[in-house]
Design an enzyme around this catalytic site. Structure first.
Site, PDB file in Angstrom:
ATOM      1  CB  SER A 239      -0.230  -8.242  -1.094  1.00 26.32           C
ATOM      2  OG  SER A 239      -1.004  -9.106  -0.280  1.00 26.32           O
TER       3      SER A 239
ATOM      4  CD  GLU B 291     -10.884   5.018   1.431  1.00 25.79           C
ATOM      5  OE1 GLU B 291     -10.605   6.191   1.107  1.00 25.79           O
ATOM      6  OE2 GLU B 291     -10.356   4.013   0.913  1.00 25.79           O
TER       7      GLU B 291
ATOM      8  CE  LYS C 205      -4.447  -1.521   1.671  1.00 27.69           C
ATOM      9  NZ  LYS C 205      -4.276  -2.940   2.019  1.00 27.69           N
TER      10      LYS C 205
HETATM   11  C1  LIG Z   1      -5.085  -3.965   1.536  1.00 28.98           C
HETATM   12  C2  LIG Z   1      -4.419  -5.215   1.263  1.00 28.98           C
HETATM   13  C3  LIG Z   1      -4.785  -6.065   0.196  1.00 28.98           C
HETATM   14  C4  LIG Z   1      -5.955  -5.795  -0.695  1.00 28.98           C
HETATM   15  O1  LIG Z   1      -5.918  -4.599  -1.391  1.00 28.98           O
HETATM   16  P1  LIG Z   1      -5.665  -4.532  -2.966  1.00 28.98           P
HETATM   17  O2  LIG Z   1      -5.939  -3.115  -3.301  1.00 28.98           O
HETATM   18  O3  LIG Z   1      -6.613  -5.470  -3.613  1.00 28.98           O
HETATM   19  O4  LIG Z   1      -4.272  -4.913  -3.206  1.00 28.98           O
HETATM   20  C5  LIG Z   1      -4.050  -7.200  -0.043  1.00 28.98           C
HETATM   21  N1  LIG Z   1      -3.002  -7.532   0.740  1.00 28.98           N
HETATM   22  C6  LIG Z   1      -2.617  -6.760   1.776  1.00 28.98           C
HETATM   23  C7  LIG Z   1      -1.455  -7.189   2.604  1.00 28.98           C
HETATM   24  C8  LIG Z   1      -3.305  -5.583   2.084  1.00 28.98           C
HETATM   25  O5  LIG Z   1      -2.913  -4.835   3.116  1.00 28.98           O
END
Ligand SMILES: *Cc1c(COP(=O)(O)O)cnc(C)c1O
Length: 609
Positions: free
Chosen positions: A593, A327, A305
């Protein structure tokens, strides 16, 4: 492949040529050209034919005047127009075609600064005059084409070139060839086109011209803010000035050398990029395929993010904003926003549902420590959607000094595209890292979990137009797709409007948004970004749904096999290996992610650790 017929001049001839249904018709606005279009107006032609203005180092005022006067859908730039010039025109909602003249060689490095600000490149033969010289260049030079941007092939194409074109379309050099551009070889005199010759050309090349129409699909946003039928900007009128200011400026700002430098520097020194691409040996052995993990979990603040919030805070500063709102649902995006606001010394207000505030105490504490003000949303279900409403209300009331940082590839245009571009650093890195490790920059598959879709969009971005790279999108099935407790939008969703864009979303029969459910807070979202709705609809991406149980087990498995505790969101992406077989030699890149620290309580409760 598409067909562009250029150098139109005479009213009757234009109408006649239009009946052949080319995809583009070109009008040259350049006094020194024998084909200069100097009539008052262009006759009414089929709306599907894109009217293209061709210019050579004209002033922006001149170009914009012609766009408006003749309702042009594309502009083709033949002079030494700069990337900034192109991005300014981009905000006029026209396709930008930048021309490069080729002689015996071509330095492809020249394309780089234009990648972000043009829709197409056009390769023409270098001659005495800009365009219309009637000679072809050696098309084999294009086998070194380093980009994935679709291009127009131009310069001396006539009936005699039909066989060469057929050969060319079977070669590697034509991979990104989007259209053929014809002009002087089909003329009775300059500007007057020979209809019979054009007909013969179309007929002889019908296979080439029709065939690739289906295949060269555009998965990027178009000039109107749409991915296929999804996207757009459905916003209250009061919000229009804010969104419009951003739309007009985002590409221009992103192309500024100063901006690029600061963004890259912060990604490197502050976020810790490039994030490693790690070959997961033991995991690969277990599933008998080659699994690479893109380690976004190692970024500062623990997930992807931050790539987006860094980009947007720099954008906000360039636009003269000194107050930031956001948000947040689970608090991850709130933390990433509070972090960059602290970094830049900007005021930060995060809206969060009252229920979420109670559920996510550690993230609320983090935001407060970072200096953000966390404002509870007290209306409705007191969760993410209500927090979003509060943020929008705030933005309407503070149009001049405030920027709204949206946390995923969602929202009104230009947000999905802007967020995607900031996150695209992920696939940019995968390309060279994979090349370094395997000798080939293309994997067989890319896998990412999808909440709103930002880590996925970043992981796919530079591979969207590489048909041999399979794309797998993983959604949260919650307790099961048919259980009523799910967040698998591509299966359960229908077209509708959420957060300012047209996309797939989960809704009741009367169009009320249904509450999604997933054990993972980041995937617990009732919609999906418009790019992904388009990828689902066109079949470009394969969508899979993973239950809470399967995700939790895959998360624990990664701990045991690789010594990495993943975020539960990322665990969904990892869980596909239990469901879907890959070949032993397949290279599968999974976007990891985020890290699992934030999910420790969930893991503890689930596994009774
Ligand atoms: C917020 C988040 C997501 C999902 O958000 P996307 O916008 O779909 O990437 C996925 N993995 C993690 C670790 C997150 O913090």
């Amino acid at each position: 492949m598409k067909l562009k017929i250029c150098g139109m001049k005479y009213q009757d001839n234009i109408k006649h040529v239009a009946t052949l249904q080319p995809d583009y018709l070109g009008f040259i606005f350049y006094e020194k050209s024998a084909r200069n279009f100097d009539s008052e107006s262009i006759p009414d032609i089929d709306e599907a034919i894109k009217k293209t203005g061709v210019f050579v180092d004209a002033t922006l005022e001149f170009v914009i005047d012609k766009i408006n006067k003749h309702n042009l859908q594309a502009v083709q730039l033949h002079g030494n127009e700069s990337p900034e010039y192109c991005s300014t025109l981009k905000s006029e909602k026209v396709e930008i075609i930048k021309v490069f003249s080729v002689k015996d060689e071509f330095n492809f490095e020249r394309l780089k600064p234009y990648e972000a600000v043009c829709d197409f490149f056009l390769f023409d033969t270098k001659g005495k005059h800009p365009g219309g010289n009637g000679y072809t260049f050696d098309w084999n030079l294009l086998s070194d084409y380093p980009s994935t941007k679709p291009f127009f092939l131009s310069g001396g194409i006539g009936l005699e070139e039909i066989e060469d074109i057929k050969q060319f379309t079977n070669s590697k050099a034509s991979k990104y060839c989007y259209a053929l551009d014809v002009n002087s070889k089909f003329e009775i005199e300059p500007g007057l086109k020979n209809i019979e010759a054009l007909k013969a050309f179309k007929k002889n090349l019908s296979e080439v011209l029709d065939y690739k129409k289906e295949h060269v699909m555009n998965y990027n946003v178009n000039e109107k803010g749409y991915y296929g039928e999804f996207g757009g900007a459905f916003i209250p009128e009061m919000l229009y000035p804010n969104v419009e200011e951003l739309r007009q400026n985002y590409l221009k700002v992103m192309a500024e050398p100063d901006f690029i430098k600061e963004f890259d520097q912060l990604l490197k020194d502050y976020v810790g990029r490039p994030s490693p691409l790690y070959f997961a040996k033991r995991l690969s052995e277990k599933y008998n395929t080659k699994i690479y993990l893109k380690r976004e979990d190692l970024n500062h603040t623990g997930a992807h993010k931050i790539n987006n919030t860094i980009g947007q805070i720099l954008m906000a500063k360039r636009l003269g904003k000194h107050r930031i709102i956001a948000e947040t649902g689970a608090g991850q995006h709130g933390v990433a926003t509070a972090t960059v606001c602290a970094l830049m010394g900007l005021e930060c207000i995060v809206y969060m549902g009252e229920i979420d505030i109670a559920r996510q105490a550690p993230n609320v504490a983090r935001m407060k420590m970072l200096g953000a003000k966390v404002v509870p949303a007290l209306s409705g279900s007191r969760t993410l959607k209500d927090a979003t409403n509060e943020a929008i209300r705030d933005w309407i009331n503070n149009p001049v000094d405030t920027h709204y940082i949206i946390g995923s590839a969602i929202g009104p245009h230009p947000y999905p595209d802007m967020v995607t571009r900031f996150q695209s650093v992920i696939s940019e890195e995968i390309k060279w890292q994979l090349k370094e490790q395997t000798g080939n920059e293309n994997p067989d598959y890319l896998v990412a979990c999808i909440g709103g879709g930002s880590n996925a969009a970043g992981t796919y971005y530079h591979y969207l137009h590489e048909p041999e790279v399979g794309i797998i999108a993983v959604e949260a099935a919650g307790l099961g797709v048919d259980s009523g407790e799910s967040a698998a939008t591509s299966v359960l969703g229908k077209e509708g409007i959420i957060h300012g864009c047209k996309t797939l979303l989960m809704q009741t029969k009367d169009g009320q948004i249904t509450e999604p459910y997933s054990i993972s807070a980041g995937l617990d979202y009732p919609g999906v970004g418009p790019m992904h709705a388009h990828l689902a609809k066109t079949g470009r991406a394969e969508f899979m749904a993973i239950t809470d149980d399967d995700a939790m087990n895959a998360g624990l498995e990664l701990c045991k096999l690789e010594g990495i505790i993943p975020a539960i969101e990322s665990s969904h992406a990892l869980a596909i290996f239990e469901q879907r077989k890959f070949k032993p030699n397949d290279v599968v890149v999974v976007s990891l992610s985020g890290r699992g620290d934030k999910d420790l309580n969930n893991y503890i409760e689930y596994f009774k650790i």
